[in-house]
Scaffold this active site. Sequence first.
Site, PDB file in Angstrom:
ATOM      1  N   LYS A  76       0.863  -1.186   0.000  1.00  0.00           N
ATOM      2  CA  LYS A  76       0.000   0.000   0.000  1.00  0.00           C
ATOM      3  C   LYS A  76       0.891   1.225   0.000  1.00  0.00           C
ATOM      4  O   LYS A  76       2.004   1.196   0.530  1.00  0.00           O
ATOM      5  CB  LYS A  76      -0.858   0.010   1.273  1.00  0.00           C
ATOM      6  CG  LYS A  76      -2.091   0.856   1.141  1.00  0.00           C
ATOM      7  CD  LYS A  76      -3.106   0.083   0.336  1.00  0.00           C
ATOM      8  CE  LYS A  76      -4.502   0.566   0.443  1.00  0.00           C
ATOM      9  NZ  LYS A  76      -5.434  -0.498   0.059  1.00  0.00           N
ATOM     10  N   GLY A  79     -20.204   6.293   3.444  1.00  0.00           N
ATOM     11  CA  GLY A  79     -19.160   6.645   2.476  1.00  0.00           C
ATOM     12  C   GLY A  79     -19.766   6.718   1.087  1.00  0.00           C
ATOM     13  O   GLY A  79     -20.518   5.826   0.694  1.00  0.00           O
ATOM     14  N   GLY A 133     -17.733   7.676  -1.724  1.00  0.00           N
ATOM     15  CA  GLY A 133     -16.635   7.757  -2.695  1.00  0.00           C
ATOM     16  C   GLY A 133     -16.920   6.721  -3.778  1.00  0.00           C
ATOM     17  O   GLY A 133     -18.052   6.243  -3.902  1.00  0.00           O
ATOM     18  N   ASN A 134     -15.916   6.342  -4.533  1.00  0.00           N
ATOM     19  CA  ASN A 134     -16.141   5.399  -5.637  1.00  0.00           C
ATOM     20  C   ASN A 134     -16.834   4.125  -5.165  1.00  0.00           C
ATOM     21  O   ASN A 134     -17.814   3.673  -5.762  1.00  0.00           O
ATOM     22  CB  ASN A 134     -14.796   5.066  -6.305  1.00  0.00           C
ATOM     23  CG  ASN A 134     -14.971   4.069  -7.433  1.00  0.00           C
ATOM     24  OD1 ASN A 134     -15.874   4.206  -8.264  1.00  0.00           O
ATOM     25  ND2 ASN A 134     -14.155   3.034  -7.456  1.00  0.00           N
ATOM     26  N   GLY A 176     -18.506   3.393  -2.165  1.00  0.00           N
ATOM     27  CA  GLY A 176     -19.824   3.580  -1.553  1.00  0.00           C
ATOM     28  C   GLY A 176     -20.891   3.917  -2.587  1.00  0.00           C
ATOM     29  O   GLY A 176     -21.981   3.331  -2.596  1.00  0.00           O
TER      30      GLY A 176
HETATM   31  N1  GLU Z   1      -7.108  -0.143  -3.015  1.00  0.00           N
HETATM   32  C1  GLU Z   1      -7.869  -1.310  -3.307  1.00  0.00           C
HETATM   33  C2  GLU Z   1      -7.906  -2.243  -2.113  1.00  0.00           C
HETATM   34  O1  GLU Z   1      -7.727  -1.818  -1.001  1.00  0.00           O
HETATM   35  C3  GLU Z   1      -7.463  -1.985  -4.606  1.00  0.00           C
HETATM   36  C4  GLU Z   1      -6.064  -2.493  -4.687  1.00  0.00           C
HETATM   37  C5  GLU Z   1      -5.679  -2.984  -6.082  1.00  0.00           C
HETATM   38  O2  GLU Z   1      -6.510  -3.028  -6.960  1.00  0.00           O
HETATM   39  O3  GLU Z   1      -4.504  -3.314  -6.241  1.00  0.00           O
HETATM   40  O4  GLU Z   1      -8.202  -3.405  -2.221  1.00  0.00           O
END
Ligand code: GLU
Length: 417
Positions: free
Chosen positions: A106, A218, A220-221, A223
Amino acid sequence: MNKEIGPLDVALEQLDIAAEMLELDPGIHVFLSRPKRTLSVSIPIRRDNGNICILWGCRVQHIDARGPFKGGIRYHPNVDLAEVTALAMWMTWKCAIVDIPYGGAKGGVCCNPKELSQAELERLTRRYINMLLDFIGPHRDVPAPDIYTNAQTMAWIMDTYSRFKGYSVPECVTGKPIILGGSEGRVEATSRGVMISIKEASKRLGMKMKGTKVAVQGFGNVGWNAAKIAFDTGIKVIAVSDSRGGIHNPQGLNPYKVFEHKKKTGSVQGFKTARNEITNAELLELDCDILIPAALENQITKLNAGKIKAKIIGEAANGPTTPQADKILREKDIFLIPDILANSGGVTVSYFEWVQNLTREHWTLKQVNEKLEKIMIKAFDDVSKTMEKEKTDMRTAALLLGVGRVAEAIETLGLWP
Ligand code: GLU
């Protein structure tokens, strides 16, 4: 937000529970509790007014025993190293649960994206990626969107990475716009996965989906798309919220209209057919059948878990529930679909995007959604079977499955040298 317990405390406590039940070797347990690599960067950007400002960012790469690192990039004022480390760890378990060949990572930049212009966001993204250049790549670590980053951000990442390579490398990032090799269905994938797992849960409970009431925290995308898919399926969306607060109507809201309203005004609040304006905390305690936390971590804690009335919770956000709250929800017989299962549709379609890019193919929306559904149902089934076998809850079962697969991969690879 409950400050008592942070996301990393939650992630580590969850790991302890799984490690004990799996009777993991203590060395492997410690191995799993630490990220393989953490890169912390100070990102200089020029503001539109000419001033230079330095933003802190990081990329945490947890474990890559099952494949290259994978995970989103978050721009948010609360981003810190502990949070990003927890999120990277959850990515590792998530990829193992849906059985896609990735490890967890992340990234985050501590900033308030609402105060940055598009040009500033572009400079920030390009400079941040430039600073990660030696650590990411299609076979090393593949970023994706997360909170306050989107397809445009991914386009800048693809361009920056490609400029340094000297040729176009679409497979270096997922969640891109379709025109640049993005996958059909990626934008709604997380929400679609959440709704598939809720449907599976409702089958188990003998509950009908049509006419049931859902509250979504939420907008955002994730929610917004969850509310949209729920509405299209005939589920009554009785409440939604965003960072400023929420709206409630027991008769149901039309999320498409709420979306238009938010686009115009910047918030869901003030929407005309809403009966009440509510807080984010109040939304969680509403009288509903299904609750979808789709915002940030630490929303359902020991302080409010006892007041939740929903029969099913589908965790679209990462880490919305603390371990103490888990216990209370379990006693109340609420069926909780944990984040690392419920929201894994996002990274699953990211994986499809990467495969399409590597093979220079483009799949149809139908192909993507069919493959996604198959993987989600299989993962839900695997977790349910583990739950029954171990006589535990869905969270613990998901952890047993995810942590167990990663531990086995590490042991099978062996330790070099
Ligand atoms: N940010 C998203 C998650 O937390 C997607 C991660 C991704 O597609 O690599 O699962």
